[in-house]
Motif scaffolding. Structure first.
Motif, PDB file in Angstrom:
ATOM      1  N   MET A  97       0.782  -1.279  -0.348  1.00 43.18           N
ATOM      2  CA  MET A  97       0.046   0.071   0.228  1.00 43.18           C
ATOM      3  C   MET A  97       0.310   0.988  -0.166  1.00 43.18           C
ATOM      4  N   ILE A  98       1.029   1.850  -1.176  1.00 43.72           N
ATOM      5  CA  ILE A  98       2.159   2.833  -1.200  1.00 43.72           C
ATOM      6  C   ILE A  98       0.666   4.532  -0.918  1.00 43.72           C
ATOM      7  N   LEU A  99       1.530   5.312  -0.007  1.00 42.24           N
ATOM      8  CA  LEU A  99       0.869   6.266   1.238  1.00 42.24           C
ATOM      9  C   LEU A  99       1.020   7.536   0.216  1.00 42.24           C
ATOM     10  N   HIS A 100      -0.503   8.302   0.010  1.00 41.39           N
ATOM     11  CA  HIS A 100      -0.515   9.570   0.038  1.00 41.39           C
ATOM     12  C   HIS A 100       0.414  10.118   0.640  1.00 41.39           C
ATOM     13  N   GLN A 118     -12.282   2.520   9.519  1.00 40.35           N
ATOM     14  CA  GLN A 118     -11.493   1.839   7.982  1.00 40.35           C
ATOM     15  C   GLN A 118     -10.875   2.772   6.681  1.00 40.35           C
ATOM     16  N   GLY A 119     -10.262   2.222   6.846  1.00 36.31           N
ATOM     17  CA  GLY A 119      -9.483   3.648   5.476  1.00 36.31           C
ATOM     18  C   GLY A 119      -9.750   2.423   4.541  1.00 36.31           C
ATOM     19  N   MET A 120     -10.365   3.555   2.785  1.00 38.09           N
ATOM     20  CA  MET A 120     -10.460   2.558   2.111  1.00 38.09           C
ATOM     21  C   MET A 120      -8.850   2.452   1.486  1.00 38.09           C
ATOM     22  N   ARG A 121      -9.169   1.658   0.093  1.00 35.72           N
ATOM     23  CA  ARG A 121      -7.832   1.796  -1.110  1.00 35.72           C
ATOM     24  C   ARG A 121      -8.237   1.734  -2.836  1.00 35.72           C
ATOM     25  N   ALA A 122      -7.101   2.834  -3.088  1.00 35.68           N
ATOM     26  CA  ALA A 122      -7.600   2.874  -5.093  1.00 35.68           C
ATOM     27  C   ALA A 122      -6.247   1.880  -5.469  1.00 35.68           C
ATOM     28  N   LYS A 123      -6.907   0.604  -6.078  1.00 33.63           N
ATOM     29  CA  LYS A 123      -6.012  -0.673  -6.384  1.00 33.63           C
ATOM     30  C   LYS A 123      -6.235   0.042  -7.783  1.00 33.63           C
ATOM     31  N   LEU A 124      -4.674  -0.087  -7.771  1.00 33.83           N
ATOM     32  CA  LEU A 124      -3.657   0.153  -9.013  1.00 33.83           C
ATOM     33  C   LEU A 124      -3.684  -0.641 -10.236  1.00 33.83           C
ATOM     34  N   SER A 125      -4.214  -0.673 -11.693  1.00 29.65           N
ATOM     35  CA  SER A 125      -4.069  -2.122 -12.802  1.00 29.65           C
ATOM     36  C   SER A 125      -2.654  -2.350 -12.880  1.00 29.65           C
ATOM     37  N   ALA A 227      -4.828   5.539  -0.410  1.00 30.60           N
ATOM     38  CA  ALA A 227      -3.788   4.724  -0.210  1.00 30.60           C
ATOM     39  C   ALA A 227      -4.212   3.589  -1.617  1.00 30.60           C
ATOM     40  N   TYR A 228      -2.879   3.733  -1.963  1.00 30.01           N
ATOM     41  CA  TYR A 228      -2.663   2.663  -3.507  1.00 30.01           C
ATOM     42  C   TYR A 228      -2.097   1.748  -3.679  1.00 30.01           C
ATOM     43  N   HIS A 229      -2.877  -0.185  -4.562  1.00 29.71           N
ATOM     44  CA  HIS A 229      -3.222  -1.030  -4.221  1.00 29.71           C
ATOM     45  C   HIS A 229      -1.588  -1.251  -4.851  1.00 29.71           C
ATOM     46  N   ILE A 230      -1.005  -1.857  -4.957  1.00 29.60           N
ATOM     47  CA  ILE A 230      -0.485  -2.838  -5.936  1.00 29.60           C
ATOM     48  C   ILE A 230      -1.145  -3.663  -6.159  1.00 29.60           C
TER      49      ILE A 230
END
Length: 267
Positions: A97-100, A118-125, A227-230
């Motif tokens: 999880m890459i953090l803002h 509970q936070g969210m995650r933005a999924k990366l392609s 947070a960005y999910h690899i």
């Protein structure tokens, strides 16, 4: 007001390339955590090398909480890390999880007693994930075409104020420790994560169920702590039926404390 002291726990297993990017994003935080604990479920020495590099080069205080590789034992790994934590507030993320840059700041501002977040995650392609693993570039635009869940990538104070808050219907099946925060004492009250869970599945939801039974409410954080999910392949589901039965037992009996929990690691 006294500053909230934060321990950031990062769970990982044998993916040092991803952990490098996560730690890089931690280094870029506007508010740094007071300590970082890597909850390592048995990684090889390459992971230790990444941790040492960041500790030395960027002066980040990182504790490497390692346990022997005996299969998927995330609950045990998390408990050991929480037991080592010196601070009152725990923010927990996965090692992909890459953090803002506002991630820690947003969680600190949203923290409240008698609740967990509970936070969210933005999924990366898959393509975007492969690209950043090569370039090490962890800057993302809100509507980057490499984002699969673009609305979860928006960081906006106004939207967060409108859409964040207490979750009055407990979505236990949607609970994810990849972006979660809670007071350490609340985790100790329910005896941490249930180590009867081995293999992937339901340990997060069961933790949330016991929080609910202990009157510790869930609060959802939206449009903040991004947070960005690899991208990666999913874990094996072979233990899911067994784990689901443990989860159902907790619900049916309204259990608060698990027997096989964190207390064995506490002084």
């Amino acid at each position: 007001m006294q500053k909230l002291k934060v321990s950031l726990i990062i769970t990982t297993y044998n993916w040092p390339e991803a952990l490098f990017l996560v730690l890089k994003s931690v280094k870029n935080q506007f508010i740094l955590p007071d300590e970082i604990i890597v909850a390592d479920d048995g990684s090889s020495k390459e992971t230790a090398n990444v941790i040492k590099e960041f500790s030395n080069k960027f002066k980040l205080k990182i504790i490497h909480s390692w346990q022997e590789d005996k299969g998927f034992r995330a609950a045990m790994s998390r408990n050991k890390a929480i037991a080592k934590a010196k601070n009152e507030y725990i923010i927990m993320i996965d090692g992909d999880m890459i953090l803002h840059p506002n991630f820690i700041k947003d969680h600190v501002c949203f923290a409240r007693h008698n609740s967990y977040v509970q936070g969210m995650r933005a999924k990366l392609s898959e393509k975007k994930s492969n690209d950043i693993m090569k370039t090490k570039d962890i800057y993302f635009e809100n509507f980057d075409k490499g984002l699969k869940s673009k609305r979860y990538s928006i960081s906006n104070k106004f939207l967060s104020f409108i859409f964040s808050g207490t979750c009055y219907f407990h979505k236990l099946n949607m609970l994810q420790t990849c972006n979660m925060a809670f007071y350490r004492n609340d985790a100790l009250k329910i005896n941490g994560f249930n180590e009867d869970f081995t293999g992937w599945g339901r340990e997060d939801s069961e933790f949330g169920a016991r929080m609910l039974h202990a009157q510790i409410i869930r609060r959802d954080l939206r449009y903040a702590a991004v947070a960005y999910h690899i991208h990666h392949e999913g874990n094996s589901r072979k233990m899911l039926n067994k784990n689901h039965a443990i989860y159902l037992n907790t619900l049916q009996k309204k259990l608060i404390r698990c027997k096989n929990g964190i207390d064995k690691y506490l002084n």
